[in-house]
Design a protein around this motif. Structure first.
Motif, PDB file in Angstrom:
ATOM      1  N   ALA A 164      29.848  36.947  43.875  1.00 37.75           N
ATOM      2  CA  ALA A 164      29.760  37.911  44.976  1.00 37.75           C
ATOM      3  C   ALA A 164      31.142  38.216  45.536  1.00 37.75           C
ATOM      4  CB  ALA A 164      28.846  37.367  46.070  1.00 37.75           C
ATOM      5  N   LEU A 165      32.025  37.241  45.563  1.00 33.50           N
ATOM      6  CA  LEU A 165      33.370  37.461  46.080  1.00 33.50           C
ATOM      7  C   LEU A 165      34.137  38.462  45.216  1.00 33.50           C
ATOM      8  CD1 LEU A 165      35.492  36.818  48.179  1.00 33.50           C
ATOM      9  CD2 LEU A 165      36.181  34.861  46.802  1.00 33.50           C
ATOM     10  N   LYS A 166      34.000  38.348  43.908  1.00 36.53           N
ATOM     11  CA  LYS A 166      34.673  39.296  43.011  1.00 36.53           C
ATOM     12  C   LYS A 166      34.070  40.693  43.152  1.00 36.53           C
ATOM     13  CE  LYS A 166      36.262  35.886  39.735  1.00 36.53           C
ATOM     14  NZ  LYS A 166      36.177  35.332  38.401  1.00 36.53           N
ATOM     15  N   VAL A 167      32.769  40.761  43.323  1.00 35.51           N
ATOM     16  CA  VAL A 167      32.123  42.065  43.543  1.00 35.51           C
ATOM     17  C   VAL A 167      32.614  42.655  44.860  1.00 35.51           C
ATOM     18  CG1 VAL A 167      29.931  43.261  43.905  1.00 35.51           C
ATOM     19  CG2 VAL A 167      30.085  41.436  42.206  1.00 35.51           C
ATOM     20  N   TRP A 168      32.710  41.818  45.890  1.00 33.63           N
ATOM     21  CA  TRP A 168      33.160  42.278  47.196  1.00 33.63           C
ATOM     22  C   TRP A 168      34.586  42.829  47.113  1.00 33.63           C
ATOM     23  CZ3 TRP A 168      37.032  40.528  50.549  1.00 33.63           C
ATOM     24  CH2 TRP A 168      37.003  41.112  51.808  1.00 33.63           C
ATOM     25  N   VAL A 169      35.470  42.170  46.376  1.00 35.03           N
ATOM     26  CA  VAL A 169      36.846  42.652  46.219  1.00 35.03           C
ATOM     27  C   VAL A 169      36.834  44.037  45.575  1.00 35.03           C
ATOM     28  CG1 VAL A 169      39.027  42.263  44.989  1.00 35.03           C
ATOM     29  CG2 VAL A 169      37.906  40.374  46.184  1.00 35.03           C
ATOM     30  N   PHE A 170      36.032  44.219  44.537  1.00 31.03           N
ATOM     31  CA  PHE A 170      35.918  45.536  43.901  1.00 31.03           C
ATOM     32  C   PHE A 170      35.414  46.568  44.892  1.00 31.03           C
ATOM     33  CE2 PHE A 170      33.120  48.727  42.126  1.00 31.03           C
ATOM     34  CZ  PHE A 170      33.977  49.385  41.249  1.00 31.03           C
ATOM     35  N   LEU A 171      34.355  46.220  45.630  1.00 27.01           N
ATOM     36  CA  LEU A 171      33.762  47.164  46.572  1.00 27.01           C
ATOM     37  C   LEU A 171      34.744  47.524  47.686  1.00 27.01           C
ATOM     38  CD1 LEU A 171      30.206  45.621  46.934  1.00 27.01           C
ATOM     39  CD2 LEU A 171      30.860  47.651  45.626  1.00 27.01           C
ATOM     40  N   LYS A 172      35.484  46.555  48.155  1.00 33.57           N
ATOM     41  CA  LYS A 172      36.447  46.794  49.236  1.00 33.57           C
ATOM     42  C   LYS A 172      37.505  47.799  48.794  1.00 33.57           C
ATOM     43  CE  LYS A 172      39.526  44.428  52.385  1.00 33.57           C
ATOM     44  NZ  LYS A 172      40.235  43.227  52.694  1.00 33.57           N
ATOM     45  N   GLU A 173      37.935  47.703  47.533  1.00 31.51           N
ATOM     46  CA  GLU A 173      38.925  48.647  47.010  1.00 31.51           C
ATOM     47  C   GLU A 173      38.315  50.026  46.752  1.00 31.51           C
ATOM     48  OE1 GLU A 173      40.447  46.740  43.550  1.00 31.51           O
ATOM     49  OE2 GLU A 173      41.555  45.230  44.707  1.00 31.51           O
ATOM     50  N   ARG A 174      37.082  50.050  46.284  1.00 37.00           N
ATOM     51  CA  ARG A 174      36.441  51.322  45.916  1.00 37.00           C
ATOM     52  C   ARG A 174      35.856  52.061  47.102  1.00 37.00           C
ATOM     53  NH1 ARG A 174      34.607  54.956  42.600  1.00 37.00           N
ATOM     54  NH2 ARG A 174      32.397  55.379  42.299  1.00 37.00           N
ATOM     55  N   VAL A 175      35.175  51.347  47.981  1.00 36.80           N
ATOM     56  CA  VAL A 175      34.498  51.973  49.121  1.00 36.80           C
ATOM     57  C   VAL A 175      34.784  51.191  50.395  1.00 36.80           C
ATOM     58  CG1 VAL A 175      32.634  53.165  47.905  1.00 36.80           C
ATOM     59  CG2 VAL A 175      32.391  50.770  48.401  1.00 36.80           C
ATOM     60  N   PRO A 176      35.999  51.332  50.916  1.00 41.35           N
ATOM     61  CA  PRO A 176      36.329  50.551  52.119  1.00 41.35           C
ATOM     62  C   PRO A 176      35.492  51.007  53.289  1.00 41.35           C
ATOM     63  CG  PRO A 176      38.092  52.104  51.585  1.00 41.35           C
ATOM     64  CD  PRO A 176      37.062  52.198  50.511  1.00 41.35           C
ATOM     65  N   GLU A 229      25.497  35.177  47.473  1.00 44.16           N
ATOM     66  CA  GLU A 229      26.771  34.470  47.326  1.00 44.16           C
ATOM     67  C   GLU A 229      26.880  33.724  46.000  1.00 44.16           C
ATOM     68  OE1 GLU A 229      29.530  31.309  49.798  1.00 44.16           O
ATOM     69  OE2 GLU A 229      27.510  31.728  50.478  1.00 44.16           O
ATOM     70  N   ASN A 230      25.788  33.131  45.553  1.00 44.53           N
ATOM     71  CA  ASN A 230      25.813  32.322  44.328  1.00 44.53           C
ATOM     72  C   ASN A 230      24.996  32.989  43.230  1.00 44.53           C
ATOM     73  OD1 ASN A 230      27.335  30.115  45.393  1.00 44.53           O
ATOM     74  ND2 ASN A 230      25.527  29.547  46.569  1.00 44.53           N
ATOM     75  N   MET A 231      25.700  33.700  42.359  1.00 47.22           N
ATOM     76  CA  MET A 231      25.056  34.348  41.214  1.00 47.22           C
ATOM     77  C   MET A 231      25.780  33.917  39.952  1.00 47.22           C
ATOM     78  SD  MET A 231      24.489  38.285  42.427  1.00 47.22           S
ATOM     79  CE  MET A 231      26.206  38.560  42.849  1.00 47.22           C
ATOM     80  N   PRO A 232      25.067  33.794  38.846  1.00 51.44           N
ATOM     81  CA  PRO A 232      25.761  33.524  37.590  1.00 51.44           C
ATOM     82  C   PRO A 232      26.580  34.743  37.175  1.00 51.44           C
ATOM     83  CG  PRO A 232      23.416  33.864  37.208  1.00 51.44           C
ATOM     84  CD  PRO A 232      23.638  33.879  38.691  1.00 51.44           C
ATOM     85  N   GLY A 233      27.616  34.505  36.412  1.00 51.41           N
ATOM     86  CA  GLY A 233      28.463  35.613  35.981  1.00 51.41           C
ATOM     87  C   GLY A 233      29.445  35.988  37.085  1.00 51.41           C
ATOM     88  N   LEU A 234      29.594  37.263  37.307  1.00 51.81           N
ATOM     89  CA  LEU A 234      30.533  37.774  38.306  1.00 51.81           C
ATOM     90  C   LEU A 234      30.084  37.365  39.704  1.00 51.81           C
ATOM     91  CD1 LEU A 234      33.094  39.483  38.216  1.00 51.81           C
ATOM     92  CD2 LEU A 234      31.685  41.495  38.544  1.00 51.81           C
TER      93      LEU A 234
END
Length: 74
Positions: A62-74, A55-60
């Motif tokens: 986890a929430l932003k990664v999750w949004v990308f993943l949800k759109e790419r691989v629902p 959940e807590n990573m520097p840079g991008l």
């Protein structure tokens, strides 16, 4: 039977090595990323059955990664 593939994304991935080795011994295929940007690049090239995101990573985040993943691989 197909091996389950897992992507584990964590900025402290080195601390998780014992868990990764345990899962690999149980037959899981593990890939790792140390940040959200790397995780997205890996997902663009390979499909996964399960993705762990810190959940807590520097840079991008986890929430932003999750949004990308949800759109790419629902």
């Amino acid at each position: 039977m197909k091996n389950i593939s897992i992507l584990w994304t964590d900025d402290e991935i080195d601390l998780l090595k014992p868990y990764i080795l345990f899962l690999e011994e149980k037959g899981f295929e593990l890939s790792t990323a140390s940040n959200g940007d790397d995780a997205i690049e890996i997902v663009k090239k390979q499909d996964f059955d399960l993705i762990f995101l810190d959940e807590n990573m520097p840079g991008l985040s986890a929430l932003k990664v999750w949004v990308f993943l949800k759109e790419r691989v629902p």
